[in-house]
Design an enzyme around this catalytic site. Structure first.
Site, mmCIF file in Angstrom:
data_model
loop_
_atom_site.group_PDB
_atom_site.id
_atom_site.type_symbol
_atom_site.label_atom_id
_atom_site.label_comp_id
_atom_site.label_asym_id
_atom_site.label_seq_id
_atom_site.Cartn_x
_atom_site.Cartn_y
_atom_site.Cartn_z
ATOM 1 C CB ALA A 147 -0.826 -0.012 1.162
ATOM 2 C CD1 TRP A 149 4.477 7.372 0.075
ATOM 3 C CD2 TRP A 149 2.964 9.064 0.037
ATOM 4 N NE1 TRP A 149 4.589 8.132 -0.956
ATOM 5 C CE2 TRP A 149 3.357 9.187 -0.943
ATOM 6 C CE3 TRP A 149 1.648 9.914 0.228
ATOM 7 C CZ2 TRP A 149 3.411 10.133 -1.887
ATOM 8 C CZ3 TRP A 149 1.804 11.086 -0.403
ATOM 9 C CH2 TRP A 149 2.673 10.953 -1.543
ATOM 10 C CE LYS A 173 6.356 -2.245 1.243
ATOM 11 N NZ LYS A 173 6.490 -1.016 1.967
ATOM 12 C CD GLU A 176 9.245 2.443 2.483
ATOM 13 O OE1 GLU A 176 7.933 1.879 2.195
ATOM 14 O OE2 GLU A 176 10.338 2.439 1.804
ATOM 15 C CB SER A 227 4.175 5.092 -8.445
ATOM 16 O OG SER A 227 5.152 4.406 -8.336
ATOM 17 C CD GLU A 248 -7.365 -0.264 -7.819
ATOM 18 O OE1 GLU A 248 -7.564 0.747 -8.411
ATOM 19 O OE2 GLU A 248 -8.311 -1.060 -7.574
ATOM 20 C CB CYS A 282 -4.720 7.760 -7.172
ATOM 21 S SG CYS A 282 -6.084 7.077 -6.213
ATOM 22 C CD GLU A 382 0.122 9.867 -10.118
ATOM 23 O OE1 GLU A 382 0.963 8.903 -9.927
ATOM 24 O OE2 GLU A 382 -1.102 9.528 -9.395
#
Ligand code: NAD
Length: 495
Positions: A147, A149, A173, A176, A227, A248, A282, A382
């Site tokens: 996933a 942040w 996960k 971090e 990303s 995604e 996003c 992006e």
């Protein structure tokens, strides 16, 4: 000091030599630093998930549903605590976490508690007259999820909930730099009575923990949100063992304003839709295409509202906009705007990091960019920050063509008071979500996912079960015959 691993029902320190640092981007304060999870930690978590799988997947759906309902209650009780931790680790205004991130996450849990009891398939019948066909939806197995942040708790929920509701077990996960609410969630899953090993969290870097998870032979499926660049790497790694992949990825949502649109609605929609989560969303509006008669009024209106947005202390309920998630992200955003300026674009509002009290934080002012070319970086790539590029268009055909002129296809909106223009736009724009006269709202009941390089597969809604279940066809002979008519393909008659 945070334990980087929650696996098999208990927390333990990570064994990596790399140290993770969680920073409050509002002022650079270090919230925590701790050793991250190693490949060995990932292996232990996957083994815990594999051990928990047979029992969890065999439970009647109502029992999985009850466990999720208990989790929803527990999260409700701790909602304020979750909101504060999310605000601090991700730099989100408290108004956003209390009004959007946390209630949205709890609603997701409640939705999947119901959905766990609602797996669907075709009716059983005898399609050829001789066999009853039955459709089973079976869990895929141990799911490895990664996933980002930007919405740490919500992204963890979008990964965990459909997976476990459908009877899988999971190793997640999180990013971090924002792991704290995912670890709280793992503890709350255990406290809600979800059996040990069903939900495991390992906090580590992408190259170390992430790649170990994707490559692990006992992981049956990889579900990744992040990303497009990293998504390509995930897909490559997953091919080795032919794992199921759900991606995604990034977005570059267009915001198309036709000349009959309600200007006030479009201007307010563009401001809220581009600045949500400081633009680190996003689906955020990033490219506004405005039909020529409304163009000047639109850019003036957006620039005016942008300059009135209050940046500041994320724990103050009057703050509208927080910092970017990190200094690095703020510098990345500033780089995009500088290069656009250098290439001839004009900045109508913002375009700089604020000074004064905010100088220690990762802030960047809400920024409107005009006169950028359609093929320029700021229009195509992006940015993931509070930056809206606005371009004019002439015919309806041009507006829709420009909206689709991207490798992405996650979300889009069109603004018009003419029903036929709206109907045309929702049909012709290629994106997983198209809003008409709004931009951003989502609901647990409806799917979220991309077209093109925004990835494939769906989060949320019962459509997500298509990712997290195998469909098995069971065919039962109803004739009782030893010699069946179709055996004629092999045996000459009569035998
Ligand atoms: P990112 O791709 O840098 O990182 C996402 C996750 O992947 C992190 O947990 C990271 O540690 C991990 N990772 C990095 N390298 C890896 C590797 N080699 N192997 C395995 N894992 C690795 O993305 P980010 O910067 O955290 O998040 C922002 C991106 O996420 C944006 O592109 C945004 O559009 C996207 N996003 C998409 C959606 C969606 O639903 N489509 C939702 C939220 C965010």
């Amino acid at each position: 000091m945070t334990d980087a691993v929650f696996a098999g029902g208990s927390a333990s320190p990570g064994q990596s030599t790399t140290v993770g640092i969680v920073v409050n981007p509002v002022d650079g304060t270090v919230l925590d630093s701790f050793p991250l999870a190693s490949a060995g930690d990932v292996d232990a978590a996957v083994r815990a998930a594999a051990r928990a799988l047979p029992e969890w997947s065999a439970l009647p759906p109502v029992e999985r549903s009850s466990a999720l309902l208990r989790l929803a209650t527990r999260l409700q009780e701790r909602a304020a605590e979750y909101a504060l931790v999310e605000t601090r680790q991700a730099g989100k205004p408290i108004r956003l976490t209390t009004g959007f991130d946390i209630p949205g996450s709890i609603d997701n849990v409640a939705f999947f508690a119901g959905a766990a009891r609602n797996l669907d398939g075709k009716a059983a019948t005898e399609w050829d007259g001789d066999h009853t066909s039955v459709i089973r939806r079976e869990p895929v197995g141990v799911v490895g999820s990664i996933a980002p942040w930007n919405y740490p708790l919500q992204m963890a929920m979008w990964k965990i909930l459909p997976a476990v509701a459908a009877g899988n077990t999971i190793v997640l996960k999180p990013a971090e730099i924002t792991p704290l609410t995912s670890l709280m969630l793992a503890e709350d899953c255990a406290a809600a009575g979800i059996p040990a090993g069903v939900v495991n969290v390992v906090v580590g870097t992408g190259p170390e923990a992430g790649e170990a998870l994707i490559s692990h032979p006992d992981v049956a499926m990889v579900s990744f949100t992040g990303s497009t660049g990293v998504g390509k790497r995930v897909m490559q790694l997953a091919t080795e063992s032919v794992k199921r992949v759900h991606l995604e990825l990034g977005g570059k949502a267009p915001f198309v304003v036709f000349d009959d649109a309600d200007l006030e609605a479009a201007v307010h929609g563009a401001v809220a839709g581009s600045l949500i989560n400081t633009g680190q969303d996003c689906t955020a509006a990033t490219r506004a295409y405005v039909q020529r008669p409304l163009y000047d009024a639109f850019i003036a209106g957006v620039a005016d509202l942008f300059t009135g947005i209050r940046l500041g202390d994320t724990e103050d309920p009057d703050t509208d906009l927080g910092p970017l998630v990190s200094r690095r992200q703020a510098e990345r955003v500033a780089g995009f705007v500088e290069r656009a300026r250098r290439d001839g674009a004009r900045v109508l509002a913002g375009g700089r990091a604020p000074g004064g009290d905010l100088a220690a934080g990762a802030f960047y002012e809400p920024t409107v960019v005009v006169d950028a070319a359609q093929d320029s970086e700021i229009v195509r790539d992006e940015v993931f920050g509070p930056v809206l590029a606005v371009l004019p268009f002439d015919s309806d055909d041009d507006g829709l063509r420009l909206a689709n002129d991207t490798v992405y296809g996650l979300a889009a909106s069109a603004w018009t008071t003419d029903i036929f223009r709206g109907l045309r736009a929702q049909r012709e724009i290629r994106a997983g979500t198209v809003w008409i006269n709004d931009h951003i709202p989502i609901v647990s009941e409806m799917p979220h996912g991309g077209f093109g390089q925004s990835g494939f597969g769906k989060d949320m809604s019962t459509y997500s079960f298509d990712e997290y279940t195998h469909i098995k066809h069971v065919s039962l002979d109803v004739t009782g015959q030893a010699r069946k008519p179709w055996h004629r393909t092999i045996f000459t008659e009569p035998t």
